[in-house]
Enzyme design. Structure first.
Site, PDB file in Angstrom:
ATOM      1  N   ASP A  13       0.868  -1.174   0.000  1.00 17.94           N
ATOM      2  CA  ASP A  13       0.000   0.000   0.000  1.00 17.94           C
ATOM      3  C   ASP A  13       0.907   1.227   0.000  1.00 17.94           C
ATOM      4  O   ASP A  13       2.094   1.141   0.352  1.00 17.94           O
ATOM      5  CB  ASP A  13      -0.885  -0.021   1.247  1.00 17.94           C
ATOM      6  CG  ASP A  13      -1.648   1.270   1.439  1.00 17.94           C
ATOM      7  OD1 ASP A  13      -2.347   1.683   0.512  1.00 17.94           O
ATOM      8  OD2 ASP A  13      -1.503   1.882   2.516  1.00 17.94           O
ATOM      9  N   MET A  14       0.381   2.368  -0.357  1.00 22.18           N
ATOM     10  CA  MET A  14       1.224   3.566  -0.444  1.00 22.18           C
ATOM     11  C   MET A  14       1.035   4.513   0.747  1.00 22.18           C
ATOM     12  O   MET A  14       1.880   4.596   1.625  1.00 22.18           O
ATOM     13  CB  MET A  14       0.946   4.290  -1.764  1.00 22.18           C
ATOM     14  CG  MET A  14       1.382   3.502  -2.987  1.00 22.18           C
ATOM     15  SD  MET A  14       3.164   3.188  -3.071  1.00 22.18           S
ATOM     16  CE  MET A  14       3.749   4.840  -3.439  1.00 22.18           C
ATOM     17  N   ASP A  15      -0.091   5.221   0.809  1.00 21.60           N
ATOM     18  CA  ASP A  15      -0.309   6.203   1.871  1.00 21.60           C
ATOM     19  C   ASP A  15      -0.398   5.522   3.227  1.00 21.60           C
ATOM     20  O   ASP A  15      -1.178   4.594   3.423  1.00 21.60           O
ATOM     21  CB  ASP A  15      -1.593   7.008   1.606  1.00 21.60           C
ATOM     22  CG  ASP A  15      -1.512   7.812   0.326  1.00 21.60           C
ATOM     23  OD1 ASP A  15      -0.536   8.545   0.161  1.00 21.60           O
ATOM     24  OD2 ASP A  15      -2.428   7.679  -0.511  1.00 21.60           O
ATOM     25  N   SER A  68      -2.832   0.327  -4.246  1.00 19.64           N
ATOM     26  CA  SER A  68      -3.325   1.512  -3.545  1.00 19.64           C
ATOM     27  C   SER A  68      -4.728   1.897  -3.992  1.00 19.64           C
ATOM     28  O   SER A  68      -5.196   1.495  -5.053  1.00 19.64           O
ATOM     29  CB  SER A  68      -2.350   2.668  -3.814  1.00 19.64           C
ATOM     30  OG  SER A  68      -2.858   3.896  -3.363  1.00 19.64           O
ATOM     31  N   GLY A  69      -5.356   2.696  -3.171  1.00 17.16           N
ATOM     32  CA  GLY A  69      -6.623   3.301  -3.569  1.00 17.16           C
ATOM     33  C   GLY A  69      -6.412   4.478  -4.511  1.00 17.16           C
ATOM     34  O   GLY A  69      -7.355   4.990  -5.107  1.00 17.16           O
ATOM     35  N   LYS A 109      -8.332  -4.881  -3.461  1.00 15.12           N
ATOM     36  CA  LYS A 109      -6.924  -5.050  -3.841  1.00 15.12           C
ATOM     37  C   LYS A 109      -6.558  -6.513  -4.072  1.00 15.12           C
ATOM     38  O   LYS A 109      -5.770  -6.831  -4.972  1.00 15.12           O
ATOM     39  CB  LYS A 109      -6.010  -4.425  -2.786  1.00 15.12           C
ATOM     40  CG  LYS A 109      -6.115  -2.919  -2.696  1.00 15.12           C
ATOM     41  CD  LYS A 109      -5.142  -2.350  -1.670  1.00 15.12           C
ATOM     42  CE  LYS A 109      -5.305  -0.862  -1.500  1.00 15.12           C
ATOM     43  NZ  LYS A 109      -4.336  -0.293  -0.529  1.00 15.12           N
ATOM     44  N   ASP A 136      -2.022  -0.616   5.850  1.00 10.68           N
ATOM     45  CA  ASP A 136      -2.301   0.084   7.108  1.00 10.68           C
ATOM     46  C   ASP A 136      -3.782   0.383   7.341  1.00 10.68           C
ATOM     47  O   ASP A 136      -4.157   0.818   8.415  1.00 10.68           O
ATOM     48  CB  ASP A 136      -1.533   1.418   7.157  1.00 10.68           C
ATOM     49  CG  ASP A 136      -2.184   2.496   6.305  1.00 10.68           C
ATOM     50  OD1 ASP A 136      -2.392   2.258   5.090  1.00 10.68           O
ATOM     51  OD2 ASP A 136      -2.512   3.558   6.851  1.00 10.68           O
ATOM     52  N   ASN A 169      -9.009  -0.767   3.627  1.00 19.73           N
ATOM     53  CA  ASN A 169      -9.028  -1.210   2.238  1.00 19.73           C
ATOM     54  C   ASN A 169      -7.864  -2.146   1.903  1.00 19.73           C
ATOM     55  O   ASN A 169      -7.717  -2.572   0.761  1.00 19.73           O
ATOM     56  CB  ASN A 169      -9.046  -0.015   1.277  1.00 19.73           C
ATOM     57  CG  ASN A 169      -7.825   0.870   1.414  1.00 19.73           C
ATOM     58  OD1 ASN A 169      -7.148   0.889   2.441  1.00 19.73           O
ATOM     59  ND2 ASN A 169      -7.519   1.632   0.368  1.00 19.73           N
TER      60      ASN A 169
END
Length: 283
Positions: free
Chosen positions: A9-11, A44-45, A195, A218, A221
């Site tokens: 995931d990114m953020d 990621s979203g 995802k 984190d 999602n």
């Protein structure tokens, strides 16, 4: 089992609070991952175009599971794109635009659509996550295929918005699913198009089993992809719901927790089931 795919995931996971990562350290790691045939995926979203901007040096080489799983690419090739049925989208947008106006975002392949009356405060927030924005008088005028609808809570109460969505027929009847992606956003995603769903296309392409996959996240999602992977990690800054389902835990996004996990993979070390500090040897 050796790790053959790493999806992050990114953020709040790969990126720190300044939306940055230790690029020098990661690119050295990536060179080793590539040499060993270990696939790297940004899951990621965020929209694809936003994700690609974080990896200018290797965008043509890696894979992306964007828009919470609805848009999947590998080595600049589109693998999968899933859009809402027009009648479902129209029903949702008609309701949401009337209720929340300029706080509604429609996510298309190449841009995000918002209303022309979006406030400067909201637009400033959106520019952080959506690198390509088009403004229209009404979201009902958008004819492009839409894979995700996002609501920002910049000017609304998060819990009140969440409760409102739970009461709507398109959520109750499972025409869409509302998930928190963190940072004041609620994503309306297509049922079962999460995802883990997006990653499955890449697993099929590369012949990689669930037990050979490592995923890190984190937020809510990320739950499905953390549950799917043989090695599913929650960041120490993760929401409680994700920590409960994760088999493993990593240091926070401010401590380069993801890069520490990648180091363990490259060193063929195992993973502690608590916060990673003293790695165990993998069998």
């Amino acid at each position: 089992m050796p790790v053959k795919l790493i999806a992050v995931d990114m953020d709040g996971t790969f990126l720190n609070s300044e939306k940055k990562y230790n690029k020098a350290r990661f690119l050295k790691q990536y060179a080793q991952l590539k040499q060993r045939g270990i696939k790297f995926v940004a899951a990621s979203g965020n929209p694809l175009y936003t994700l690609q901007a974080y990896f200018p040096e290797i965008t043509d080489e890696i894979a992306f599971v964007a828009e919470n799983g609805a848009y999947v690419t590998a080595e600049n090739e589109e693998i999968h794109y899933s859009a809402y049925a027009p009648e479902v989208l129209k029903h949702m947008v008609s309701d949401l635009e009337a209720k929340y106006g300029s706080s509604v975002i429609l996510c298309a392949k190449s841009c995000a659509y918002v209303r022309s009356d979006v406030t400067a405060k909201t637009l400033a927030k959106l520019n952080i996550y959506f690198k390509s924005i088009k403004q229209v008088d009404s979201l009902l005028d958008v004819k492009e295929p839409i894979c995700k609808v996002t609501l920002t809570t910049v000017e609304h109460d998060f819990e009140a918005m969440e409760q409102y969505l739970k009461q709507q027929d398109y959520v109750k009847n499972r025409l869409t699913k509302a998930v928190s992606s963190g940072f004041g956003f609620i994503d309306l995603i297509q049922p079962n198009k999460h995802k883990a769903y997006g990653l499955a296309f890449l697993q099929e392409r590369w012949g990689i089993a669930d037990e050979d996959m490592l995923t890190i996240g984190d937020n809510n999602n990320d739950i499905e992809m953390i549950q799917k992977a043989g090695y599913g990690f929650a960041m120490s800054n993760a929401v409680p719901a994700l920590k409960q389902v994760a088999k493993y835990h990593a240091k926070s996004n401010e401590q380069e927790g993801v890069l520490d996990i990648i180091d363990l993979v490259l060193q063929s070390k195992g993973f502690s089931h608590s916060l990673v500090s003293e790695p165990e040897v993998m069998s």
